[in-house]
Write a protein that holds these residues in place. Sequence first.
Motif, PDB file in Angstrom:
ATOM      1  N   ARG A   6       0.801  -1.231   0.121  1.00  0.00           N
ATOM      2  CA  ARG A   6      -0.050   0.007   0.000  1.00  0.00           C
ATOM      3  C   ARG A   6       0.908   1.497   0.203  1.00  0.00           C
ATOM      4  N   LEU A   7       1.966   1.318   0.762  1.00  0.00           N
ATOM      5  CA  LEU A   7       2.788   2.591   0.673  1.00  0.00           C
ATOM      6  C   LEU A   7       3.409   2.445  -0.854  1.00  0.00           C
ATOM      7  N   ALA A   8       3.630   1.459  -1.633  1.00  0.00           N
ATOM      8  CA  ALA A   8       4.020   1.449  -2.905  1.00  0.00           C
ATOM      9  C   ALA A   8       3.076   2.167  -3.645  1.00  0.00           C
ATOM     10  N   ALA A   9       1.712   1.843  -3.716  1.00  0.00           N
ATOM     11  CA  ALA A   9       0.619   2.291  -4.377  1.00  0.00           C
ATOM     12  C   ALA A   9       0.666   3.616  -4.144  1.00  0.00           C
ATOM     13  N   TYR A  10       0.664   4.014  -2.644  1.00  0.00           N
ATOM     14  CA  TYR A  10       0.410   5.499  -2.575  1.00  0.00           C
ATOM     15  C   TYR A  10       1.677   6.444  -3.190  1.00  0.00           C
ATOM     16  N   ASP A  11       2.879   5.900  -3.118  1.00  0.00           N
ATOM     17  CA  ASP A  11       3.930   6.483  -3.825  1.00  0.00           C
ATOM     18  C   ASP A  11       3.800   6.713  -5.162  1.00  0.00           C
ATOM     19  N   VAL A  16       2.660  10.606  -9.635  1.00  0.00           N
ATOM     20  CA  VAL A  16       1.922  11.125 -10.850  1.00  0.00           C
ATOM     21  C   VAL A  16       1.447  12.437 -10.688  1.00  0.00           C
ATOM     22  N   ARG A  17       0.977  12.638  -9.154  1.00  0.00           N
ATOM     23  CA  ARG A  17       0.431  13.773  -8.943  1.00  0.00           C
ATOM     24  C   ARG A  17       1.392  15.112  -8.824  1.00  0.00           C
ATOM     25  N   VAL A  18       2.545  14.859  -8.179  1.00  0.00           N
ATOM     26  CA  VAL A  18       3.464  15.777  -8.068  1.00  0.00           C
ATOM     27  C   VAL A  18       4.495  16.045  -9.010  1.00  0.00           C
ATOM     28  N   ASP A  19       4.852  14.777  -9.736  1.00  0.00           N
ATOM     29  CA  ASP A  19       5.916  14.895 -10.560  1.00  0.00           C
ATOM     30  C   ASP A  19       5.519  14.714 -12.032  1.00  0.00           C
ATOM     31  N   ASP A  20       4.139  14.689 -12.338  1.00  0.00           N
ATOM     32  CA  ASP A  20       3.613  14.348 -13.718  1.00  0.00           C
ATOM     33  C   ASP A  20       4.169  12.991 -14.177  1.00  0.00           C
ATOM     34  N   ALA A  21       4.494  12.241 -13.295  1.00  0.00           N
ATOM     35  CA  ALA A  21       4.997  10.742 -13.737  1.00  0.00           C
ATOM     36  C   ALA A  21       3.877  10.006 -14.632  1.00  0.00           C
ATOM     37  N   ARG A  72     -10.601  21.458  -1.294  1.00  0.00           N
ATOM     38  CA  ARG A  72      -9.665  21.966   0.073  1.00  0.00           C
ATOM     39  C   ARG A  72      -9.452  20.800   0.899  1.00  0.00           C
ATOM     40  N   VAL A  73      -9.301  19.760   0.214  1.00  0.00           N
ATOM     41  CA  VAL A  73      -8.925  18.297   1.158  1.00  0.00           C
ATOM     42  C   VAL A  73      -7.292  18.364   0.748  1.00  0.00           C
ATOM     43  N   ASP A  74      -6.672  18.109   1.737  1.00  0.00           N
ATOM     44  CA  ASP A  74      -4.883  17.828   1.593  1.00  0.00           C
ATOM     45  C   ASP A  74      -4.756  17.006   0.500  1.00  0.00           C
ATOM     46  N   PRO A  75      -3.923  17.236  -0.699  1.00  0.00           N
ATOM     47  CA  PRO A  75      -3.752  16.283  -1.696  1.00  0.00           C
ATOM     48  C   PRO A  75      -3.278  14.719  -1.374  1.00  0.00           C
ATOM     49  N   GLY A  76      -2.428  14.775  -0.368  1.00  0.00           N
ATOM     50  CA  GLY A  76      -1.858  13.615   0.136  1.00  0.00           C
ATOM     51  C   GLY A  76      -2.940  12.959   0.892  1.00  0.00           C
ATOM     52  N   VAL A  77      -3.932  13.424   1.578  1.00  0.00           N
ATOM     53  CA  VAL A  77      -5.006  12.800   2.147  1.00  0.00           C
ATOM     54  C   VAL A  77      -6.021  12.165   1.054  1.00  0.00           C
ATOM     55  N   LEU A  78      -6.062  13.150   0.036  1.00  0.00           N
ATOM     56  CA  LEU A  78      -7.104  12.536  -1.087  1.00  0.00           C
ATOM     57  C   LEU A  78      -6.628  11.374  -1.663  1.00  0.00           C
ATOM     58  N   ASP A  79      -5.183  11.300  -1.948  1.00  0.00           N
ATOM     59  CA  ASP A  79      -4.613  10.204  -2.427  1.00  0.00           C
ATOM     60  C   ASP A  79      -5.061   8.912  -1.778  1.00  0.00           C
TER      61      ASP A  79
END
Length: 448
Positions: A6-11, A16-21, A72-79
């Motif tokens: 699950r950590l891997a999926a979150y990363d 994808v969100r931060v680096d446009d990967a 307005r939800v923290d992007p990390g929380v939304l992920d």
Amino acid sequence: MPDRARLAAYDVLTAVRVDDAYTNLVLPAVLQRHRLSGRDAAFATELAAGTLRRRGTYDAVLATCVDRPLTRVDPGVLDALRLGAHQLLAMRVPDHAAISTSVDLVRTRVGHRPAGFTNAVLRKVSRHDLDAWVRRVAPDPAADPHGFESVAHAHPRWVVDALGEALAATDAHGELDALLAADNVSPDVVLVARPGRATREELGGTPTRWSPYGAVLDGGDPGEVPAVAAGRAGVQDEGSQLVAIALGRAAVEGDDRTWLDLCAGPGGKAALLAGLADEAGARLLAAERAPHRAALVARSLAGSGGVLGVVAADGTHPAWPPATFDRVLVDAPCTGLGALRRRPEARWRRRPEDLDELVVLQRALLGSALDAARPGGAVLYATCSPVLAETVGVIDAVLAERDDAYADDAAALLPEVPDAGGPRPGTLQLWPHRHGTDAMFLALLRRR
């Protein structure tokens, strides 16, 4: 600590969100960093890719379960919420496990403060299954069928409209639901044996239906197949293989010695074309504008026969004289809306306005390809998008501007592929829901 899968999926979602990967590029490195293999790697892959594919549906559900706009939800929380929603609604994960592990992700990656919020939201999500949620959050299908399909199948509305228009142009009425559903199914891993360097029998798996060089991998890591590890074979969708095969089958008048791949990066089609050229006694020049992608092409062609060279060159400003080549492939940059199975993030990145810039480039590349081909030669125009502006729109516009070129019958090049008539007579259109391939469009053109 959350489990490593699950950590891997979150990363992956974070990258994808931060680096446009791109998911397919970043995922192997993330799995390796978390030391995942086998079932754990498969779980992480489905969790990440599935969440990204169905993000639109999950956001519609989550929007009804929070007390503020999602922006307005923290992007990390939304992920983490999206990952939890995918486990609750589309994976066979017990509710308590999906919720508790998502809370642990938030505590580990974001902080303790939003943990209670995450728990409360996902408990609301768990009250209904996916079908029930879609009925609650999607528009009335009778009043707005494309709006309903957009939410139900997690495609932006403009993409649903464009794909529906493309289907209608091929008389494929009533198939939109099947196409959108196919976009949300993880594709098979398909291998290709490069002619003269490997055989299909070396690949194992199940032979592809139409490509004589392909095999569907039954499971495991394709990099563990010896021919793939040695570069004598590669991973390539069957539709992509059929593009190269079609160009190799096209009849040409006179000499047949010099071929061109005008947009060769990252090199899959070029590697197959080089093998076909070598068997025909010809040589392939592979051109790619971006130097780093040209390096990928060179790596794919290393050890291949039938290679004239690899150049970093802009196809719209050619580095070769006119009327040089007997065969030319234009695998044009496009929206990629025919390959959404493989690129789960693409549907959320593309915008309708992207078409304007891409169509200009596609027309310029096709015009340049026609200039590069000698009279009597063959030009194959291909996209991994069925969108009409990128397919027949480009063909019609280019042919309307010049009297030295005409469209020939591409359908005759792949007679074994059924139900593949394109939106213009003589063109071909493959579909994920019909053919199990990416939605490749093919058109054959010639110089007079």
